[in-house]
Scaffold this motif. Structure first.
Motif, PDB file in Angstrom:
ATOM      1  N   LEU A 226      11.829   1.533  -4.977  1.00  0.00           N
ATOM      2  CA  LEU A 226      12.954   2.393  -5.332  1.00  0.00           C
ATOM      3  C   LEU A 226      13.755   1.824  -6.499  1.00  0.00           C
ATOM      4  N   GLN A 227      13.804   0.507  -6.600  1.00  0.00           N
ATOM      5  CA  GLN A 227      14.673  -0.163  -7.562  1.00  0.00           C
ATOM      6  C   GLN A 227      14.011  -0.357  -8.923  1.00  0.00           C
ATOM      7  N   MET A 228      12.706  -0.506  -8.994  1.00  0.00           N
ATOM      8  CA  MET A 228      12.048  -0.819 -10.263  1.00  0.00           C
ATOM      9  C   MET A 228      12.139   0.343 -11.252  1.00  0.00           C
ATOM     10  N   LYS A 229      11.956   0.037 -12.518  1.00  0.00           N
ATOM     11  CA  LYS A 229      11.989   1.051 -13.564  1.00  0.00           C
ATOM     12  C   LYS A 229      10.833   2.047 -13.382  1.00  0.00           C
ATOM     13  N   PRO A 230      11.029   3.300 -13.773  1.00  0.00           N
ATOM     14  CA  PRO A 230       9.952   4.292 -13.617  1.00  0.00           C
ATOM     15  C   PRO A 230       8.648   3.876 -14.297  1.00  0.00           C
ATOM     16  N   GLU A 231       8.740   3.266 -15.475  1.00  0.00           N
ATOM     17  CA  GLU A 231       7.526   2.852 -16.176  1.00  0.00           C
ATOM     18  C   GLU A 231       6.826   1.710 -15.433  1.00  0.00           C
ATOM     19  N   THR A 232       7.613   0.843 -14.788  1.00  0.00           N
ATOM     20  CA  THR A 232       7.012  -0.209 -13.960  1.00  0.00           C
ATOM     21  C   THR A 232       6.326   0.403 -12.755  1.00  0.00           C
ATOM     22  N   ARG A 233       6.978   1.372 -12.133  1.00  0.00           N
ATOM     23  CA  ARG A 233       6.402   2.049 -10.970  1.00  0.00           C
ATOM     24  C   ARG A 233       5.051   2.669 -11.322  1.00  0.00           C
ATOM     25  N   ALA A 234       4.950   3.251 -12.507  1.00  0.00           N
ATOM     26  CA  ALA A 234       3.688   3.855 -12.934  1.00  0.00           C
ATOM     27  C   ALA A 234       2.602   2.794 -13.095  1.00  0.00           C
ATOM     28  N   LYS A 235       2.968   1.627 -13.643  1.00  0.00           N
ATOM     29  CA  LYS A 235       1.984   0.553 -13.828  1.00  0.00           C
ATOM     30  C   LYS A 235       1.565  -0.056 -12.495  1.00  0.00           C
ATOM     31  N   VAL A 236       2.519  -0.199 -11.592  1.00  0.00           N
ATOM     32  CA  VAL A 236       2.196  -0.710 -10.252  1.00  0.00           C
ATOM     33  C   VAL A 236       1.251   0.258  -9.547  1.00  0.00           C
ATOM     34  N   ALA A 237       1.553   1.548  -9.626  1.00  0.00           N
ATOM     35  CA  ALA A 237       0.698   2.553  -8.989  1.00  0.00           C
ATOM     36  C   ALA A 237      -0.709   2.524  -9.575  1.00  0.00           C
ATOM     37  N   ALA A 238      -0.823   2.332 -10.886  1.00  0.00           N
ATOM     38  CA  ALA A 238      -2.140   2.263 -11.522  1.00  0.00           C
ATOM     39  C   ALA A 238      -2.932   1.062 -11.013  1.00  0.00           C
ATOM     40  N   LEU A 239      -2.261  -0.077 -10.838  1.00  0.00           N
ATOM     41  CA  LEU A 239      -2.953  -1.249 -10.295  1.00  0.00           C
ATOM     42  C   LEU A 239      -3.389  -1.008  -8.853  1.00  0.00           C
ATOM     43  N   LEU A 240      -2.530  -0.402  -8.072  1.00  0.00           N
ATOM     44  CA  LEU A 240      -2.853  -0.175  -6.664  1.00  0.00           C
ATOM     45  C   LEU A 240      -4.015   0.808  -6.504  1.00  0.00           C
ATOM     46  N   ARG A 241      -4.192   1.693  -7.476  1.00  0.00           N
ATOM     47  CA  ARG A 241      -5.350   2.602  -7.432  1.00  0.00           C
ATOM     48  C   ARG A 241      -6.660   1.845  -7.601  1.00  0.00           C
ATOM     49  N   GLN A 242      -6.562   0.593  -8.077  1.00  0.00           N
ATOM     50  CA  GLN A 242      -7.754  -0.255  -8.234  1.00  0.00           C
ATOM     51  C   GLN A 242      -7.892  -1.266  -7.087  1.00  0.00           C
ATOM     52  N   SER A 243      -7.178  -1.050  -6.002  1.00  0.00           N
ATOM     53  CA  SER A 243      -7.148  -2.053  -4.932  1.00  0.00           C
ATOM     54  C   SER A 243      -8.491  -2.233  -4.230  1.00  0.00           C
ATOM     55  N   LYS A 244      -9.412  -1.287  -4.383  1.00  0.00           N
ATOM     56  CA  LYS A 244     -10.746  -1.476  -3.808  1.00  0.00           C
ATOM     57  C   LYS A 244     -11.462  -2.671  -4.431  1.00  0.00           C
ATOM     58  N   LEU A 245     -11.034  -3.070  -5.624  1.00  0.00           N
ATOM     59  CA  LEU A 245     -11.628  -4.241  -6.273  1.00  0.00           C
ATOM     60  C   LEU A 245     -11.425  -5.512  -5.456  1.00  0.00           C
ATOM     61  N   LEU A 246     -10.449  -5.518  -4.575  1.00  0.00           N
ATOM     62  CA  LEU A 246     -10.201  -6.686  -3.731  1.00  0.00           C
ATOM     63  C   LEU A 246     -11.306  -6.877  -2.703  1.00  0.00           C
ATOM     64  N   GLU A 247     -12.041  -5.818  -2.408  1.00  0.00           N
ATOM     65  CA  GLU A 247     -13.143  -5.854  -1.434  1.00  0.00           C
ATOM     66  C   GLU A 247     -12.676  -6.380  -0.077  1.00  0.00           C
ATOM     67  N   THR A 248     -11.559  -5.828   0.354  1.00  0.00           N
ATOM     68  CA  THR A 248     -11.032  -6.135   1.684  1.00  0.00           C
ATOM     69  C   THR A 248     -10.717  -4.811   2.386  1.00  0.00           C
ATOM     70  N   PRO A 249     -11.735  -4.028   2.740  1.00  0.00           N
ATOM     71  CA  PRO A 249     -11.484  -2.706   3.325  1.00  0.00           C
ATOM     72  C   PRO A 249     -10.664  -2.752   4.610  1.00  0.00           C
ATOM     73  N   GLU A 250     -10.769  -3.864   5.331  1.00  0.00           N
ATOM     74  CA  GLU A 250      -9.974  -3.993   6.557  1.00  0.00           C
ATOM     75  C   GLU A 250      -8.507  -4.282   6.265  1.00  0.00           C
ATOM     76  N   CYS A 251      -8.203  -4.585   5.008  1.00  0.00           N
ATOM     77  CA  CYS A 251      -6.835  -4.877   4.582  1.00  0.00           C
ATOM     78  C   CYS A 251      -6.532  -4.073   3.312  1.00  0.00           C
ATOM     79  N   PRO A 252      -6.207  -2.798   3.455  1.00  0.00           N
ATOM     80  CA  PRO A 252      -5.966  -1.954   2.281  1.00  0.00           C
ATOM     81  C   PRO A 252      -4.689  -2.338   1.553  1.00  0.00           C
ATOM     82  N   ALA A 253      -4.630  -1.983   0.276  1.00  0.00           N
ATOM     83  CA  ALA A 253      -3.439  -2.225  -0.544  1.00  0.00           C
ATOM     84  C   ALA A 253      -3.247  -1.027  -1.472  1.00  0.00           C
TER      85      ALA A 253
END
Length: 295
Positions: free
Chosen positions: A38-65
């Motif tokens: 809620l507190q971060m800048k909108p442009e930061t929120r967009a970048k964080v969301a983009a990284l989280l869309r790649q969370s499958k790269l962590l290869e931890t399906p039992e621990c989603p992010a």
């Protein structure tokens, strides 16, 4: 009063006082993450969301992010995954002696403590040359570790594993908990769920000018602050002199003491979220700012 009615009232009081809906490693971490979102800048929120869309790269399906709230508990979730993440065990805390002058040098030797890892992962996020998978992992780690640092029993210690060896009672919860667990779970849940509850409720009570002030400082400054809370609030409230003799038996954290501690614990959680937002704004912003590596 009939015996059955007295029993029902007693049971209701017990449940209201002692039963946590979530422990800190879920509810507390998720709330810190949601405050940051809620507190971060909108442009930061967009970048964080983009990284989280790649969370499958962590290869931890039992621990989603997939969300920042999920990422906030990822570092705890992966602990049981054999030896894949065993190297990170000591990154969740720092055993800074509550009864000596504040000093991070020995507890953070070779970077194996929570504050050093907050700074390290901020640098990874800020570095444009770091692969996406490592950035996603850095995002999950820093989100969790900022939450850890703002739970005082991860920041201060008295040769007792951050209060894990201090047997205690939490009201009616007797004979099966300790100082660390009280702050991790029972007390955290009680504080965060006190109206106005959750991330939006906590943040609503902090004026914009105060948020700017809270976000200032270094990770070491925040470490010193939380270390002080471990000494002056967590230990002192339960055992009196935190540097005196060990208490006899199991001291009890009373309802009156819980009520007195709630504002401070709520502040720690919302401060953690505001500071996490600042770190992410800095690291993912145009200037890619991050704490310098210690030499």
């Amino acid at each position: 009063m009939p015996i059955l009615n007295r029993f029902a009232l007693g049971l209701a009081a017990l449940l209201a006082f002692s039963t946590p809906a979530h422990a800190y490693w879920e509810y507390g971490h998720e709330t810190v993450a949601n405050v940051a979102w809620l507190q971060m800048k909108p442009e930061t929120r967009a970048k964080v969301a983009a990284l989280l869309r790649q969370s499958k790269l962590l290869e931890t399906p039992e621990c989603p992010a997939r969300t920042l709230a999920e990422a906030s508990v990822w570092a705890d979730c992966v602990k049981p995954l054999d030896e894949r993440f065993s190297y990170a065990y000591s990154w969740h805390y720092q055993n800074v002696n509550a009864c000596k002058p504040f000093d991070l040098k020995e507890p953070c030797k070779d970077g194996h403590c929570v504050s050093a890892q907050i700074e390290r992962n901020a640098r990874l996020l800020a570095n444009s040359k770091v692969p996406v998978r490592e950035k996603v992992m850095a995002l999950a780690f820093i989100t969790h570790f900022v939450g850890d640092l703002h739970q005082p029993m991860h920041a201060g210690d008295h040769a007792d594993l951050g209060g894990n060896k201090v047997a205690a009672n939490y009201g009616y919860v007797a004979g099966r908990t300790n100082l660390h667990s009280i702050w991790d779970g029972y007390l955290a849940e009680r504080a965060i769920s006190t109206p106005p509850a959750d991330a939006a409720g906590l943040l609503s009570q902090v004026p914009a000018s105060d948020r700017m002030s809270i976000a200032q400082g270094t990770v070491e400054d925040w470490s010193r602050e939380m270390w002080g809370k471990a000494r002056d609030l967590a230990y002192k409230t339960l055992v009196g002199d935190p540097c005196g003799t060990e208490p006899v038996g199991r001291p009890t954290l009373s309802e009156a003491q819980v009520q007195a501690l709630i504002p401070d614990l709520r502040k720690s959680v919302v401060d953690g979220g505001i500071r996490l937002a600042r770190l992410l704004d800095d690291a993912l912003g145009p200037d890619h700012k991050a704490p310098e590596a210690k030499r």
